[in-house]
Design a protein around this motif. Sequence first.
Motif, PDB file in Angstrom:
ATOM      1  N   ILE A  87      42.710  46.701  -0.753  1.00 12.50           N
ATOM      2  CA  ILE A  87      42.154  45.528  -0.560  1.00 12.50           C
ATOM      3  C   ILE A  87      43.367  44.656  -0.543  1.00 12.50           C
ATOM      4  N   ILE A  88      43.227  43.823   0.563  1.00 14.40           N
ATOM      5  CA  ILE A  88      44.298  42.724   1.000  1.00 14.40           C
ATOM      6  C   ILE A  88      44.130  41.392   0.889  1.00 14.40           C
ATOM      7  N   THR A  89      44.458  40.313  -0.063  1.00  7.72           N
ATOM      8  CA  THR A  89      44.216  39.335  -0.020  1.00  7.72           C
ATOM      9  C   THR A  89      45.314  38.384  -0.642  1.00  7.72           C
ATOM     10  N   ASP A  90      45.300  37.211  -1.102  1.00  9.16           N
ATOM     11  CA  ASP A  90      46.327  36.506  -1.634  1.00  9.16           C
ATOM     12  C   ASP A  90      45.805  35.766  -2.901  1.00  9.16           C
ATOM     13  N   GLY A  91      46.772  34.976  -3.468  1.00  2.82           N
ATOM     14  CA  GLY A  91      46.464  34.534  -5.038  1.00  2.82           C
ATOM     15  C   GLY A  91      45.264  33.310  -4.832  1.00  2.82           C
ATOM     16  N   GLY A  92      44.905  33.010  -3.786  1.00  5.24           N
ATOM     17  CA  GLY A  92      44.088  31.939  -3.933  1.00  5.24           C
ATOM     18  C   GLY A  92      42.514  32.378  -4.168  1.00  5.24           C
ATOM     19  N   PHE A  93      42.624  33.727  -4.311  1.00  7.17           N
ATOM     20  CA  PHE A  93      40.955  34.310  -4.512  1.00  7.17           C
ATOM     21  C   PHE A  93      40.606  33.835  -6.060  1.00  7.17           C
ATOM     22  N   ILE A  94      41.698  33.649  -6.661  1.00  3.51           N
ATOM     23  CA  ILE A  94      41.127  33.334  -8.035  1.00  3.51           C
ATOM     24  C   ILE A  94      40.382  32.304  -8.292  1.00  3.51           C
ATOM     25  N   VAL A  95      40.693  30.973  -7.643  1.00  2.00           N
ATOM     26  CA  VAL A  95      39.751  29.857  -8.009  1.00  2.00           C
ATOM     27  C   VAL A  95      39.112  29.290  -6.622  1.00  2.00           C
ATOM     28  N   PHE A  96      39.708  29.811  -5.636  1.00  2.00           N
ATOM     29  CA  PHE A  96      39.053  28.901  -4.427  1.00  2.00           C
ATOM     30  C   PHE A  96      37.530  29.176  -4.134  1.00  2.00           C
ATOM     31  N   PRO A  97      36.801  30.182  -4.313  1.00  2.00           N
ATOM     32  CA  PRO A  97      35.438  30.105  -4.316  1.00  2.00           C
ATOM     33  C   PRO A  97      34.597  29.023  -5.277  1.00  2.00           C
ATOM     34  N   LEU A  98      35.352  28.541  -6.164  1.00  3.23           N
ATOM     35  CA  LEU A  98      34.699  27.693  -7.033  1.00  3.23           C
ATOM     36  C   LEU A  98      34.635  26.392  -6.334  1.00  3.23           C
ATOM     37  N   THR A  99      35.467  26.035  -5.406  1.00  2.00           N
ATOM     38  CA  THR A  99      35.429  24.876  -4.393  1.00  2.00           C
ATOM     39  C   THR A  99      34.030  24.656  -3.913  1.00  2.00           C
ATOM     40  N   TYR A 100      33.587  25.792  -3.311  1.00  2.00           N
ATOM     41  CA  TYR A 100      32.286  25.861  -2.585  1.00  2.00           C
ATOM     42  C   TYR A 100      31.080  25.504  -3.441  1.00  2.00           C
ATOM     43  N   VAL A 101      31.304  26.250  -4.966  1.00  2.00           N
ATOM     44  CA  VAL A 101      30.286  25.852  -5.921  1.00  2.00           C
ATOM     45  C   VAL A 101      30.134  24.168  -5.863  1.00  2.00           C
ATOM     46  N   ILE A 102      31.286  23.624  -6.265  1.00  2.00           N
ATOM     47  CA  ILE A 102      31.045  22.091  -6.395  1.00  2.00           C
ATOM     48  C   ILE A 102      30.881  21.482  -4.856  1.00  2.00           C
ATOM     49  N   GLY A 103      31.151  22.135  -4.004  1.00  2.00           N
ATOM     50  CA  GLY A 103      30.716  21.738  -2.546  1.00  2.00           C
ATOM     51  C   GLY A 103      29.300  21.747  -2.532  1.00  2.00           C
ATOM     52  N   ASP A 104      28.648  22.655  -3.086  1.00  2.00           N
ATOM     53  CA  ASP A 104      27.034  22.836  -3.061  1.00  2.00           C
ATOM     54  C   ASP A 104      26.414  21.841  -3.960  1.00  2.00           C
ATOM     55  N   VAL A 105      27.194  21.469  -5.056  1.00  3.52           N
ATOM     56  CA  VAL A 105      26.640  20.449  -6.215  1.00  3.52           C
ATOM     57  C   VAL A 105      26.713  19.059  -5.459  1.00  3.52           C
ATOM     58  N   LEU A 106      27.650  19.000  -4.814  1.00  2.00           N
ATOM     59  CA  LEU A 106      27.863  17.826  -4.091  1.00  2.00           C
ATOM     60  C   LEU A 106      26.900  17.516  -3.045  1.00  2.00           C
ATOM     61  N   SER A 107      26.558  18.324  -2.153  1.00  2.00           N
ATOM     62  CA  SER A 107      25.856  18.366  -1.047  1.00  2.00           C
ATOM     63  C   SER A 107      24.445  18.349  -1.375  1.00  2.00           C
ATOM     64  N   GLU A 108      24.034  18.961  -2.428  1.00  2.00           N
ATOM     65  CA  GLU A 108      22.551  19.207  -2.944  1.00  2.00           C
ATOM     66  C   GLU A 108      22.156  17.841  -3.547  1.00  2.00           C
TER      67      GLU A 108
END
Length: 228
Positions: free
Chosen positions: A48-69
């Motif tokens: 598995i190859i990734t970067d350290g942003g995997f820790i919190v970045f998905p949460l931005t989409y959760v908040i983005g969903d809340v804002l859009s909805e």
Amino acid sequence: MSSPNDTQHGPSYAQVGSAYYPIFVAVFTALVIISNVTATKGVEFGPIITDGGFIVFPLTYVIGDVLSEVYGFKAARRAILTGFAMNALAAAAFWATVYLPAADFYPNQEHLENIVSAYTGLIIAGMAGFLVGQTLNAWSLVLIKERTKEKHLWARLVGSTFVGQLGDTVVFCAIAASVIGITSFSDFLIYTAQGWFYKTIVEVVLLPVTYRVIAMVKRREPTYQPVA
């Protein structure tokens, strides 16, 4: 080009002048900046190859969903542009710090330059992916809501995640791969595919949390008027 919530007969959204909207925008912006800093380190877990942003970045989409909805496309876009502007400000502040004369006792000038250089590359990658992905995420969620009204929230959340994360990951990885040291095309494909899969799965796993947050905000927002 008009946004979906500009139509006269579509679902209504809460006004942004409440206590909740600025809190979401502040957390959203902070998570974006944190994820771009942590993404300066390439990470490898076996295949598995990734970067350290995997820790919190998905949460931005959760908040983005809340804002859009809850608040609609225009309000979500405002948060996206705020995050974009604050990332640019962070990069400018870091570079200003690099060029300030170092004190005699400060031993980490070279390390700071390396980190800020990588951060700047990731800022460019992150902001490009961020703008594309979050815009697609917000647009697709609101577009689906135009057709489903208050029904099938899961379809809006999953569908917008699938589209938004795909756009974000492809754009981000295309720019960021060389910044964190990925040089082969096979590693790039792994980096991109695994990043998209991981971020999408995290959002799906967090659906119950997203559901509860959206329901709570809708109940407490006096200007939100659900449409059957």
